[in-house]
Scaffold this motif. Structure first.
Motif, PDB file in Angstrom:
ATOM      1  N   LEU A 144       0.870  -1.179   0.000  1.00 52.80           N
ATOM      2  CA  LEU A 144       0.000   0.000   0.000  1.00 52.80           C
ATOM      3  C   LEU A 144       0.900   1.221   0.000  1.00 52.80           C
ATOM      4  N   ALA A 145       0.738   2.109  -0.967  1.00 50.99           N
ATOM      5  CA  ALA A 145       1.562   3.310  -1.077  1.00 50.99           C
ATOM      6  C   ALA A 145       0.738   4.551  -0.751  1.00 50.99           C
ATOM      7  N   THR A 146       1.350   5.494  -0.042  1.00 51.52           N
ATOM      8  CA  THR A 146       0.672   6.740   0.314  1.00 51.52           C
ATOM      9  C   THR A 146       1.552   7.935  -0.028  1.00 51.52           C
ATOM     10  N   GLY A 147       0.967   9.107   0.021  1.00 53.52           N
ATOM     11  CA  GLY A 147       1.693  10.340  -0.294  1.00 53.52           C
ATOM     12  C   GLY A 147       2.260  11.035   0.917  1.00 53.52           C
ATOM     13  N   HIS A 148       2.411  10.340   2.029  1.00 50.14           N
ATOM     14  CA  HIS A 148       2.988  10.951   3.227  1.00 50.14           C
ATOM     15  C   HIS A 148       4.472  11.261   3.019  1.00 50.14           C
ATOM     16  N   TYR A 149       4.915  12.359   3.625  1.00 51.53           N
ATOM     17  CA  TYR A 149       6.324  12.728   3.578  1.00 51.53           C
ATOM     18  C   TYR A 149       7.043  12.117   4.783  1.00 51.53           C
ATOM     19  N   VAL A 150       7.495  10.899   4.590  1.00 54.25           N
ATOM     20  CA  VAL A 150       8.223  10.144   5.597  1.00 54.25           C
ATOM     21  C   VAL A 150       8.963   9.054   4.842  1.00 54.25           C
ATOM     22  N   ARG A 151      10.036   8.534   5.433  1.00 50.92           N
ATOM     23  CA  ARG A 151      10.817   7.512   4.729  1.00 50.92           C
ATOM     24  C   ARG A 151      10.717   6.163   5.429  1.00 50.92           C
ATOM     25  N   ARG A 152      10.579   5.143   4.636  1.00 50.62           N
ATOM     26  CA  ARG A 152      10.639   3.758   5.109  1.00 50.62           C
ATOM     27  C   ARG A 152      11.982   3.206   4.676  1.00 50.62           C
ATOM     28  N   MET A 153      12.812   2.838   5.640  1.00 51.45           N
ATOM     29  CA  MET A 153      14.141   2.324   5.337  1.00 51.45           C
ATOM     30  C   MET A 153      14.299   0.947   5.964  1.00 51.45           C
ATOM     31  N   VAL A 154      14.996   0.078   5.292  1.00 52.83           N
ATOM     32  CA  VAL A 154      15.172  -1.283   5.790  1.00 52.83           C
ATOM     33  C   VAL A 154      16.499  -1.376   6.537  1.00 52.83           C
ATOM     34  N   GLY A 155      16.406  -1.687   7.825  1.00 59.53           N
ATOM     35  CA  GLY A 155      17.597  -1.838   8.653  1.00 59.53           C
ATOM     36  C   GLY A 155      17.912  -3.294   8.924  1.00 59.53           C
ATOM     37  N   ALA A 156      18.805  -3.531   9.861  1.00 62.97           N
ATOM     38  CA  ALA A 156      19.232  -4.896  10.170  1.00 62.97           C
ATOM     39  C   ALA A 156      18.090  -5.752  10.703  1.00 62.97           C
ATOM     40  N   ASP A 157      17.127  -5.108  11.376  1.00 64.00           N
ATOM     41  CA  ASP A 157      16.014  -5.852  11.963  1.00 64.00           C
ATOM     42  C   ASP A 157      14.703  -5.672  11.193  1.00 64.00           C
ATOM     43  N   GLY A 158      14.786  -5.116   9.978  1.00 61.95           N
ATOM     44  CA  GLY A 158      13.586  -4.952   9.175  1.00 61.95           C
ATOM     45  C   GLY A 158      13.270  -3.489   8.889  1.00 61.95           C
ATOM     46  N   PRO A 159      12.065  -3.204   8.389  1.00 61.50           N
ATOM     47  CA  PRO A 159      11.703  -1.831   8.015  1.00 61.50           C
ATOM     48  C   PRO A 159      11.722  -0.884   9.207  1.00 61.50           C
ATOM     49  N   GLU A 160      12.205   0.334   8.960  1.00 60.48           N
ATOM     50  CA  GLU A 160      12.242   1.389   9.960  1.00 60.48           C
ATOM     51  C   GLU A 160      11.528   2.622   9.413  1.00 60.48           C
ATOM     52  N   LEU A 161      11.038   3.460  10.311  1.00 60.43           N
ATOM     53  CA  LEU A 161      10.376   4.696   9.935  1.00 60.43           C
ATOM     54  C   LEU A 161      11.319   5.858  10.222  1.00 60.43           C
ATOM     55  N   HIS A 162      11.548   6.705   9.208  1.00 59.48           N
ATOM     56  CA  HIS A 162      12.466   7.836   9.343  1.00 59.48           C
ATOM     57  C   HIS A 162      11.799   9.125   8.889  1.00 59.48           C
ATOM     58  N   ARG A 163      12.320  10.233   9.375  1.00 60.99           N
ATOM     59  CA  ARG A 163      11.844  11.540   8.927  1.00 60.99           C
ATOM     60  C   ARG A 163      12.058  11.695   7.425  1.00 60.99           C
ATOM     61  N   ALA A 164      11.231  12.543   6.813  1.00 64.97           N
ATOM     62  CA  ALA A 164      11.439  12.914   5.415  1.00 64.97           C
ATOM     63  C   ALA A 164      12.666  13.803   5.312  1.00 64.97           C
ATOM     64  N   ILE A 165      13.273  13.859   4.129  1.00 66.11           N
ATOM     65  CA  ILE A 165      14.459  14.703   3.966  1.00 66.11           C
ATOM     66  C   ILE A 165      14.096  16.179   3.981  1.00 66.11           C
ATOM     67  N   ASP A 166      12.859  16.532   3.676  1.00 64.04           N
ATOM     68  CA  ASP A 166      12.409  17.917   3.690  1.00 64.04           C
ATOM     69  C   ASP A 166      11.774  18.197   5.052  1.00 64.04           C
TER      70      ASP A 166
END
Length: 376
Positions: A144-166
């Motif tokens: 499911l894709a959304t237009g939220h300004y936030v980043r999903r990054m995959v770390g050592a333990d799985g997906p992580e939630l990160h701030r947007a670059i802007d």
């Protein structure tokens, strides 16, 4: 369209799944604005089958009279037009009843209880994520894709939630309640680019929403009259009471605690005081508004309810206690958040979102606060 796709090549990569996007199905949550429209275009460009889904949150007659709202009459038409242009399917689901009970009614009840609500988080926790998740799975989607300004990054333990670059567009504060299971299924392709780039892609692709204004922060209160909406939904909210100082001395009267929030200075209509007064706390049971000097707003700790954990919390971290506040150093002890230095304007009902750098470690709802003079 080639230039627009080249501009979005990094964002398209956000859709790449094991085995590639070809033969996969992406459901895009479409509000009718430029952000979700560009997400749909990028999903289509990835080679996956793309389906647009819009939740109708208002009845049609009311929706067409709500400028600045999202998921309303015009917005549904705009979402459908974009899907037609892209050649993808578009479905509209009526979620007015769910939105009313989970978001609007709760918003009114929170104000009546003397708290400061954040309806955008409740909407994400309910109609926008929980309900859309089920719809996307029912449609056989791979994500499911959304237009939220936030980043999903995959770390050592799985997906992580990160701030947007802007930083001006970052929406991580409003997504703190996203669960690990939801992150597995979610994609946020706009978190890695600024808003002007999104609009440039929309314009180069000829999308009709390229110049469409952004929706209001609280879509169901487009005129900003929160108290008026609460009065309409809860007539008892107009009950007046006393404005008192910290010693209990009556300084004036008010026409309902719904007109006040912790930290508020303007609108108290109390004259002849030696120093500016602020709302320190609200007492819904006595209908009293307690005011005092700014120093009395200093909070040393807060108890968090419904804590959502997305990463390790047993370390120094930063906490953001309002959507527009800067994150400040703090530590979490169980459900008790202790600030390194006194924090001001911490209001029950708001969220405390916890970060390590740009990574969202989780967060919870502020249930109560402790004065800086008492917290240790």
């Amino acid at each position: 369209m080639k230039c627009a796709i080249a501009c979005g090549v990094i964002e398209i990569a956000d859709f790449q799944m094991a085995g590639g996007a070809a033969g996969r199905r992406i459901v895009v949550a479409m509000s009718g604005g430029v952000d979700s429209s560009v997400v749909a275009a990028l999903a289509k460009a990835s080679g996956a089958e793309t389906i647009g889904v819009t939740l109708q949150l208002y009845d049609h007659g009311e929706a067409t009279a709500r400028p600045g709202a999202c998921c309303a009459g015009r917005d549904i038409r705009d979402a459908r037009a974009v899907c037609d242009q892209l050649g993808i399917a578009h479905y509209v689901f009526d979620h007015e009843s769910s939105f009313r009970s989970q978001v609007v009614d709760r918003f009114a009840d929170e104000y009546l209880a003397g708290r400061t609500p954040i309806p955008c988080v409740q909407c994400n926790m309910g109609p926008k994520f929980t309900d859309l998740f089920q719809l996307a799975r029912d449609l056989g989607a791979d994500c499911l894709a959304t237009g939220h300004y936030v980043r999903r990054m995959v770390g050592a333990d799985g997906p992580e939630l990160h701030r947007a670059i802007d930083p001006a567009r970052d929406q991580s504060y409003f997504l703190f309640a996203t669960t690990g299971a939801q992150l597995d299924f979610l994609r946020f392709p706009l978190g890695g680019m600024p808003k002007d780039r999104v609009r440039a892609i929309a314009a180069e692709m000829g999308l009709g929403v390229a110049a469409k204004p952004d929706s209001q922060d609280i879509c169901f209160v487009p005129d900003g009259d929160y108290a008026g909406l609460v009065r309409k939904l809860r007539p008892a909210a107009v009950a007046g009471g006393e404005i008192v100082d910290l010693s209990g001395q009556t300084l004036g009267r008010h026409e309902g605690i719904i007109h006040y929030t912790v930290g508020q200075r303007r609108g108290l209509d109390i004259g002849g005081q030696p120093e500016p007064l602020y709302v320190i706390r609200l007492e819904p049971e006595t209908r009293r508004v307690i005011v005092g000097p700014r120093a009395a707003l200093a909070v040393g700790a807060a108890r968090l309810a419904d804590l959502n954990v997305l990463g390790p919390l047993d370390r120094p971290l930063t906490a953001k206690v309002r959507s527009m506040a800067r994150p400040v150093p703090a530590r979490l002890h169980g459900h008790r958040l202790v600030f390194e230095a006194p924090e001001f304007g911490v209001a029950p009902g708001q969220a405390a979102v916890l970060y390590e750098g740009d990574r969202v470690l989780g967060g919870g709802w502020i249930a109560e606060t402790e004065s800086a003079s008492l917290a240790a």
